[in-house]
Design a protein around this motif. Structure first.
Motif, short mmCIF file in Angstrom:
data_model
loop_
_atom_site.label_atom_id
_atom_site.label_comp_id
_atom_site.label_asym_id
_atom_site.label_seq_id
_atom_site.Cartn_x
_atom_site.Cartn_y
_atom_site.Cartn_z
N GLY A 36 0.79 -1.25 0.04
CA GLY A 36 -0.07 0.04 0.07
C GLY A 36 0.90 1.20 -0.04
O GLY A 36 1.78 1.30 -0.93
N LYS A 37 0.94 2.04 1.05
CA LYS A 37 1.45 3.39 1.09
C LYS A 37 2.63 3.07 2.13
O LYS A 37 3.36 4.22 2.11
CB LYS A 37 0.57 4.46 1.49
N THR A 38 2.68 1.82 2.47
CA THR A 38 4.02 1.72 3.47
C THR A 38 5.07 0.79 2.79
O THR A 38 4.84 0.34 1.58
CB THR A 38 3.43 0.80 4.63
N THR A 39 5.98 0.44 3.17
CA THR A 39 7.33 -0.20 2.79
C THR A 39 8.03 -1.12 3.86
O THR A 39 8.19 -0.57 4.89
CB THR A 39 8.40 0.97 2.26
N ILE A 40 8.05 -2.28 3.12
CA ILE A 40 8.94 -3.33 4.11
C ILE A 40 10.43 -3.11 3.52
O ILE A 40 10.76 -3.11 2.41
CB ILE A 40 8.49 -4.49 4.19
N SER A 41 11.32 -2.84 4.25
CA SER A 41 12.72 -2.72 3.91
C SER A 41 13.52 -3.72 4.59
O SER A 41 13.53 -3.91 5.96
CB SER A 41 13.53 -1.33 4.14
N LEU A 42 14.40 -4.54 3.88
CA LEU A 42 15.26 -5.70 4.29
C LEU A 42 16.61 -5.48 4.06
O LEU A 42 16.74 -5.28 2.57
CB LEU A 42 14.74 -7.01 4.10
N ARG A 43 17.74 -5.50 4.69
CA ARG A 43 18.98 -5.19 4.24
C ARG A 43 19.94 -6.18 5.02
O ARG A 43 19.88 -6.46 6.17
CB ARG A 43 19.53 -3.66 4.67
N GLY A 44 20.84 -6.84 4.37
CA GLY A 44 21.90 -7.65 5.14
C GLY A 44 23.39 -7.10 4.37
O GLY A 44 23.44 -6.69 3.22
N ARG A 45 24.23 -7.40 5.24
CA ARG A 45 25.69 -7.04 4.93
C ARG A 45 26.68 -8.15 5.50
O ARG A 45 26.46 -8.36 6.70
CB ARG A 45 26.05 -5.69 5.69
N ILE A 46 27.66 -8.52 4.79
CA ILE A 46 28.58 -9.28 5.31
C ILE A 46 29.90 -8.82 4.88
O ILE A 46 30.32 -8.32 3.73
CB ILE A 46 28.58 -10.88 4.57
N GLY A 47 30.81 -8.52 5.79
CA GLY A 47 32.39 -8.09 5.45
C GLY A 47 33.29 -8.97 6.11
O GLY A 47 33.36 -9.66 7.01
N TYR A 48 34.52 -8.73 5.60
CA TYR A 48 35.74 -9.25 5.86
C TYR A 48 37.01 -8.58 5.38
O TYR A 48 36.86 -7.94 4.29
CB TYR A 48 35.66 -10.66 4.79
N ILE A 49 37.95 -8.65 6.28
CA ILE A 49 39.26 -7.92 6.06
C ILE A 49 40.33 -9.02 6.79
O ILE A 49 40.21 -9.79 7.56
CB ILE A 49 39.37 -6.57 6.71
N LYS A 50 41.59 -8.85 5.81
CA LYS A 50 42.51 -9.67 6.29
C LYS A 50 43.90 -8.97 5.79
O LYS A 50 43.98 -8.41 4.88
CB LYS A 50 42.64 -11.15 5.45
N GLY A 51 44.95 -9.05 6.93
CA GLY A 51 46.30 -8.64 6.71
C GLY A 51 46.96 -9.27 5.86
O GLY A 51 46.90 -10.62 5.84
N LEU A 52 48.05 -8.73 4.88
CA LEU A 52 48.87 -9.51 4.05
C LEU A 52 50.19 -9.23 4.39
O LEU A 52 50.77 -8.54 4.87
CB LEU A 52 48.44 -8.80 2.61
N PHE A 53 50.88 -10.32 3.84
CA PHE A 53 52.32 -10.43 4.12
C PHE A 53 53.00 -10.31 5.45
O PHE A 53 53.89 -9.47 5.74
CB PHE A 53 52.88 -9.51 3.14
N GLY A 54 52.15 -10.39 6.54
CA GLY A 54 52.53 -10.47 7.73
C GLY A 54 52.16 -9.26 8.44
O GLY A 54 52.53 -9.07 9.58
N HIS A 55 51.52 -8.25 7.86
CA HIS A 55 51.29 -7.10 8.26
C HIS A 55 49.78 -7.02 9.06
O HIS A 55 48.84 -7.61 8.77
CB HIS A 55 50.97 -5.91 6.98
N GLU A 56 49.93 -6.47 10.31
CA GLU A 56 48.72 -6.40 11.07
C GLU A 56 47.43 -5.54 10.54
O GLU A 56 47.96 -4.41 9.34
CB GLU A 56 48.94 -5.63 12.58
N ILE A 57 46.37 -5.69 10.64
CA ILE A 57 45.22 -5.03 10.14
C ILE A 57 45.11 -3.53 10.91
O ILE A 57 45.00 -3.57 12.10
CB ILE A 57 44.05 -5.54 10.06
N PRO A 58 45.26 -2.72 10.39
CA PRO A 58 45.04 -1.02 11.22
C PRO A 58 43.73 -1.12 12.01
O PRO A 58 42.54 -1.66 11.55
CB PRO A 58 45.01 0.04 10.06
N LEU A 59 43.75 -0.39 13.09
CA LEU A 59 42.50 -0.46 13.99
C LEU A 59 41.37 0.25 13.13
O LEU A 59 40.43 -0.18 13.18
CB LEU A 59 42.74 0.05 15.30
N TYR A 60 41.81 1.38 12.57
CA TYR A 60 40.83 2.01 11.99
C TYR A 60 40.23 1.51 10.65
O TYR A 60 39.28 2.19 9.94
CB TYR A 60 41.47 3.53 11.79
N GLU A 61 40.72 0.27 10.19
CA GLU A 61 40.05 -0.39 9.00
C GLU A 61 39.29 -1.35 9.48
O GLU A 61 38.58 -2.13 8.54
CB GLU A 61 41.23 -0.76 8.09
#
Length: 416
Positions: A275-300
């Motif tokens: 009708g005049k209303t809306t149903i919103s559905l959202r999904g997110r999946i994230g992944y991060i990995k440090g390379l070559f022995g480097h640590e992942i920055p806290l801010y990333e």
């Protein structure tokens, strides 16, 4: 047939004539250049008339957000089997100067200055100067976007920024910039690539900070390239009521600089009209990995909690902490948001929303999808002349010992 109690029905169908597009006239654009409107029209003069393309052309012109009203008026000519199309628009203000303040659960009182022109000289180009100053953070940004760079169907985006944030056990200062290019293809698809360079400093680390934090003291640079692909069929970018948006974003850092990592995010959203209303559905999946022995920055890392992730949780509360209690973000994340959006005062473009959020960020040592955090709440959304305004309250359905039972969230954004 009275005995068999049946009836035969004969349907005579007479196909109508095929019509072709006649003249396309653009009316009412006192500021916006004709070509800015015409490049959003999905048909050309002389082509066969198609009602679906007429509707899609309306959506694309309306999504420019340069006009109060948009009308595509067909004018058929029976004798020539042609249909002229009048594209009638009414311009609205696209330049905004906003000076004010707000309240953030992270930064407390926040002062905001936002100078934006979304339709520079009527060309469709966008420029923005923004400054935010809060109790524990500051952010300054200058950005520019040309949706048709060199009059080609390629967008170009430039950005420069400076940010500072005080965390519990350390401070972070960063300066950076980016340049990106994008291109639409087919009807709903687009792809882009962005290069970013950032110089960040972690300093003022407290003596009680964990080793994870202490290991990142000093200044490091990030040189990264991000690629993205998106399919977006929403009827409106600002206030969608139907359609979907799916995107895949991949970042590689290590084109020079000090930080080396790979980061990915899948983001999928559905908008279903009722009708005049809306149903919103959202999904997110994230992944991060440090390379070559480097640590992942806290801010990333991924920080879950707040109006853009899990409402009702504080910044990073939906994720891992170090032994001192400092939020340190996760290397993976999952976020699910379900909303029911309904009109409150249609003339003023005011809507209400109720929501249920679920998700969490995880460190490498934690089991993915364990200890999911849940929140629920409601709020209001206003499509103001200066951009969307959101005020929402989230209830923490399972607060931990040092967490509040809920939080009020406020967000103000410009049309982009």
């Amino acid at each position: 047939d009275e005995k068999a109690h049946t009836a035969s029905i004969t349907m005579n169908i007479s196909e109508g004539d095929i019509f072709y597009i006649g003249r396309i006239e653009v009316i009412g654009n006192t500021k916006t250049l004709d070509k800015v409107i015409r490049r959003e029209i999905r048909f050309n003069e002389g082509e066969r008339f198609n009602g679906k393309l007429l509707k899609r052309s309306y959506e694309r012109i309306n999504n420019l957000n340069f006009f109060e009203t948009v009308e595509l008026i067909p004018k058929p000519h029976i004798e020539t089997k042609t249909i002229d199309i009048d594209v009638k628009v009414k311009e609205k203000a696209t330049g905004f100067l906003s000076v004010g303040g707000g309240y953030s659960t992270v930064d407390k009182l926040v002062g905001i200055i936002d100078l934006t022109q979304a339709n520079l000289f009527g060309t469709g180009r966008y420029i923005k100067l923004k400054a935010e100053l809060g109790g524990s953070s500051s952010f300054y940004e200058l950005s520019y976007r040309d949706p048709w760079f060199l009059d080609k169907p390629i967008s170009m985006t430039l950005s420069a920024y400076k940010t500072q944030r005080d965390f519990i056990s350390y401070d972070r200062n960063a300066t950076g910039g980016s340049i990106g290019f994008g291109k639409r293809f087919w009807e709903y698809w687009s792809a882009g690539a962005t290069y970013r360079f950032e110089r960040a400093t972690v300093e003022n680390v407290s003596d009680s900070a964990s080793n994870i934090v202490k290991d990142q003291i000093g200044t490091k640079t990030t040189s990264s390239i991000t690629g993205s692909i998106t399919r977006d069929s929403r009827d409106s970018y600002i206030d969608p009521t139907r359609g979907t948006r799916h995107s895949l974003v991949l970042t590689y850092a290590g084109i020079g600089g000090d930080n080396y990592f790979v980061k990915g995010l899948i983001d999928s959203a559905w908008f279903l009209p009722v009708g005049k209303t809306t149903i919103s559905l959202r999904g997110r999946i994230g992944y991060i990995k440090g390379l070559f022995g480097h640590e992942i920055p806290l801010y990333e890392r991924f920080y879950v909690g707040g109006i853009y992730t899990i409402r009702g949780l504080g910044f990073g509360e939906g994720g891992p902490r170090d032994e001192t209690g400092e939020v340190i973000g996760g290397t993976t994340e999952v976020i699910l948001n379900a909303e029911y959006i309904f009109p409150v005062f249609e003339e003023a473009k005011l809507k209400g929303v109720v929501f249920l959020d679920a998700g969490r960020a995880y460190d490498d040592s934690e089991d993915f999808l364990s200890d999911i955090r849940y929140t629920a709440g409601g709020g209001i959304r206003w499509l103001s002349p200066f951009g969307p305004v959101r005020i929402e309250y989230g209830f923490n359905l399972s607060p931990k010992e040092d967490e509040e039972s809920g939080k009020i969230e406020f967000a103000f954004g410009s049309f982009f």
